[in-house]
Design a protein around this motif. Sequence first.
Motif, PDB file in Angstrom:
ATOM      1  N   LEU A  20       2.352 -53.620  26.838  1.00 60.32           N
ATOM      2  CA  LEU A  20       1.661 -53.258  28.074  1.00 60.32           C
ATOM      3  C   LEU A  20       1.283 -54.510  28.860  1.00 60.32           C
ATOM      4  N   ARG A  21       0.921 -55.558  28.144  1.00 58.92           N
ATOM      5  CA  ARG A  21       0.572 -56.818  28.814  1.00 58.92           C
ATOM      6  C   ARG A  21       1.788 -57.379  29.552  1.00 58.92           C
ATOM      7  N   GLN A  22       2.958 -57.295  28.908  1.00 60.81           N
ATOM      8  CA  GLN A  22       4.178 -57.785  29.549  1.00 60.81           C
ATOM      9  C   GLN A  22       4.553 -56.934  30.759  1.00 60.81           C
ATOM     10  N   MET A  23       4.267 -55.638  30.665  1.00 57.25           N
ATOM     11  CA  MET A  23       4.579 -54.717  31.761  1.00 57.25           C
ATOM     12  C   MET A  23       3.668 -54.920  32.966  1.00 57.25           C
ATOM     13  N   THR A  24       2.420 -55.279  32.691  1.00 59.76           N
ATOM     14  CA  THR A  24       1.418 -55.290  33.766  1.00 59.76           C
ATOM     15  C   THR A  24       0.850 -56.652  34.100  1.00 59.76           C
ATOM     16  N   ASP A  29      -0.633 -43.459  25.668  1.00 56.75           N
ATOM     17  CA  ASP A  29       0.304 -43.121  26.750  1.00 56.75           C
ATOM     18  C   ASP A  29       0.406 -44.316  27.708  1.00 56.75           C
ATOM     19  N   PHE A  30       1.582 -44.942  27.748  1.00 55.91           N
ATOM     20  CA  PHE A  30       1.737 -46.157  28.548  1.00 55.91           C
ATOM     21  C   PHE A  30       1.554 -45.899  30.044  1.00 55.91           C
ATOM     22  N   GLU A  31       2.132 -44.797  30.536  1.00 53.99           N
ATOM     23  CA  GLU A  31       1.998 -44.501  31.964  1.00 53.99           C
ATOM     24  C   GLU A  31       0.539 -44.265  32.339  1.00 53.99           C
ATOM     25  N   ALA A  32      -0.170 -43.530  31.490  1.00 54.43           N
ATOM     26  CA  ALA A  32      -1.588 -43.276  31.759  1.00 54.43           C
ATOM     27  C   ALA A  32      -2.393 -44.569  31.660  1.00 54.43           C
ATOM     28  N   ALA A  33      -1.993 -45.441  30.717  1.00 49.00           N
ATOM     29  CA  ALA A  33      -2.684 -46.723  30.566  1.00 49.00           C
ATOM     30  C   ALA A  33      -2.477 -47.601  31.800  1.00 49.00           C
ATOM     31  N   LEU A  78       8.009 -51.835  45.826  1.00 54.85           N
ATOM     32  CA  LEU A  78       8.263 -53.092  45.117  1.00 54.85           C
ATOM     33  C   LEU A  78       8.269 -52.743  43.642  1.00 54.85           C
ATOM     34  N   GLY A  79       9.453 -52.492  43.107  1.00 53.60           N
ATOM     35  CA  GLY A  79       9.528 -51.942  41.759  1.00 53.60           C
ATOM     36  C   GLY A  79       9.157 -50.464  41.810  1.00 53.60           C
ATOM     37  N   ASN A  80       8.182 -50.087  40.997  1.00 56.21           N
ATOM     38  CA  ASN A  80       7.787 -48.677  40.916  1.00 56.21           C
ATOM     39  C   ASN A  80       6.597 -48.325  41.792  1.00 56.21           C
ATOM     40  N   VAL A  81       6.042 -49.310  42.477  1.00 57.52           N
ATOM     41  CA  VAL A  81       4.864 -49.060  43.322  1.00 57.52           C
ATOM     42  C   VAL A  81       5.118 -49.621  44.715  1.00 57.52           C
ATOM     43  N   THR A  82       4.284 -49.232  45.654  1.00 58.85           N
ATOM     44  CA  THR A  82       4.408 -49.789  47.002  1.00 58.85           C
ATOM     45  C   THR A  82       3.853 -51.210  47.008  1.00 58.85           C
ATOM     46  N   VAL A  83       4.147 -51.953  48.060  1.00 54.68           N
ATOM     47  CA  VAL A  83       3.609 -53.305  48.198  1.00 54.68           C
ATOM     48  C   VAL A  83       2.086 -53.264  48.213  1.00 54.68           C
ATOM     49  N   ALA A  84       1.522 -52.282  48.929  1.00 56.94           N
ATOM     50  CA  ALA A  84       0.058 -52.152  48.979  1.00 56.94           C
ATOM     51  C   ALA A  84      -0.518 -51.934  47.589  1.00 56.94           C
ATOM     52  N   GLN A 143      -2.355 -56.755  41.566  1.00 60.65           N
ATOM     53  CA  GLN A 143      -2.581 -58.195  41.468  1.00 60.65           C
ATOM     54  C   GLN A 143      -4.073 -58.513  41.464  1.00 60.65           C
ATOM     55  N   MET A 144      -4.844 -57.765  42.249  1.00 60.22           N
ATOM     56  CA  MET A 144      -6.295 -57.963  42.250  1.00 60.22           C
ATOM     57  C   MET A 144      -6.868 -57.706  40.868  1.00 60.22           C
ATOM     58  N   GLY A 145      -6.336 -56.671  40.211  1.00 61.84           N
ATOM     59  CA  GLY A 145      -6.816 -56.354  38.871  1.00 61.84           C
ATOM     60  C   GLY A 145      -6.495 -57.447  37.870  1.00 61.84           C
ATOM     61  N   LYS A 146      -5.323 -58.073  38.039  1.00 58.64           N
ATOM     62  CA  LYS A 146      -4.917 -59.137  37.115  1.00 58.64           C
ATOM     63  C   LYS A 146      -5.653 -60.442  37.399  1.00 58.64           C
ATOM     64  N   ILE A 147      -5.743 -60.783  38.686  1.00 53.19           N
ATOM     65  CA  ILE A 147      -6.243 -62.102  39.085  1.00 53.19           C
ATOM     66  C   ILE A 147      -7.745 -62.124  39.296  1.00 53.19           C
ATOM     67  N   GLY A 148      -8.297 -61.004  39.772  1.00 48.39           N
ATOM     68  CA  GLY A 148      -9.734 -60.949  40.029  1.00 48.39           C
ATOM     69  C   GLY A 148     -10.125 -61.488  41.389  1.00 48.39           C
ATOM     70  N   GLU A 149      -9.142 -61.608  42.296  1.00 47.75           N
ATOM     71  CA  GLU A 149      -9.425 -62.039  43.665  1.00 47.75           C
ATOM     72  C   GLU A 149      -8.824 -61.043  44.645  1.00 47.75           C
ATOM     73  N   LYS A 150      -9.354 -61.040  45.858  1.00 48.52           N
ATOM     74  CA  LYS A 150      -8.783 -60.197  46.908  1.00 48.52           C
ATOM     75  C   LYS A 150      -7.392 -60.707  47.261  1.00 48.52           C
ATOM     76  N   ILE A 151      -6.407 -59.818  47.211  1.00 52.66           N
ATOM     77  CA  ILE A 151      -5.011 -60.154  47.512  1.00 52.66           C
ATOM     78  C   ILE A 151      -4.515 -59.176  48.562  1.00 52.66           C
ATOM     79  N   ASP A 152      -3.878 -59.677  49.608  1.00 53.70           N
ATOM     80  CA  ASP A 152      -3.383 -58.772  50.641  1.00 53.70           C
ATOM     81  C   ASP A 152      -2.277 -59.448  51.454  1.00 53.70           C
ATOM     82  N   VAL A 153      -1.394 -58.639  52.003  1.00 58.70           N
ATOM     83  CA  VAL A 153      -0.415 -59.115  52.982  1.00 58.70           C
ATOM     84  C   VAL A 153      -1.120 -59.083  54.331  1.00 58.70           C
TER      85      VAL A 153
END
Length: 276
Positions: A14-18, A35-39, A120-126, A132-142
């Motif tokens: 899951l870490r590699q996926m996300t 459940d990976f999808e639910a996770a 972008l992959g399985n999700v939208t860019v938004a 990315q915010m969840g991973k990095i902990g900072e506000k990320i936006d285009v």
Amino acid sequence: MSTVAISASDVNKLRQMTGAGMMDCKKALTEANGDFEAAIDLLRKKGQKIAANRQDREAKEGYVFGKLAADGTYGAVVAVCCETDFVANNADFIKFGESILDLAMSNKPATADDLKSLKLGNVTVAEACVEQMGKIGEKIDVVDYQSVSAPKVVVYNHPGNKLTSMLGFNQTVSEETGKDVAMQTAAMAPVAIDKDDVDNKMLEREMEIARDQARQEGKPENMIEKIAQGKVNKFYTEYTLLNQSFIKDEKKSVRQYLESIDKNLKVTAMKRVKIG
């Protein structure tokens, strides 16, 4: 309570996926009963929560990405923001931004909102920004996206990756000429290509400021409009690309420089994207 055993390999998968942290992945898998999808959804929801908490945070750092199509007739610029230069210079953040630019180059969306809605992959860019915010902990936006189509497009990425200028020409130009005018755009920050391209509201504001200055200086009322027009003409020479002094030869305007190369050479589009 979950009855499914969560193995270290599951957590790592899951870490590699996300890209999320080990403990976050373990907690999400436990809550999702393996459940990976639910996770993944749980982790995304965590990202959304972080995003909601950071809407008032200033994101003045980031990375500006500009790219030119192989045939030289299309270019795109994407600006992705974050909060710190530490993140802005991170290889993963840069890779993320470049993946969004590649998506823009392939799909040629009309607006930034259209770009954010692309997958972008399985999700939208938004949604990817939220992740990315969840991973990095900072506000990320285009925060900006611009594109140009023309017989010849020039893209100039200023060193430091905080500023990109992009121009469209009505015909082929040499690499030197294209870069010179693109660098002029980056350095001198024109607001329009020529006088007629200046936004009417901006022009009226400049006129009103000029009138007020003239009155404060005690100029006769019958001279106010003439003085104001003179100041607006100065505005044109400072803030419209073709009327600016050419930075490599201040005896010429950019218009005169282009005419010295080919009297029919025209700038048809101008974009300048800056972060910070």
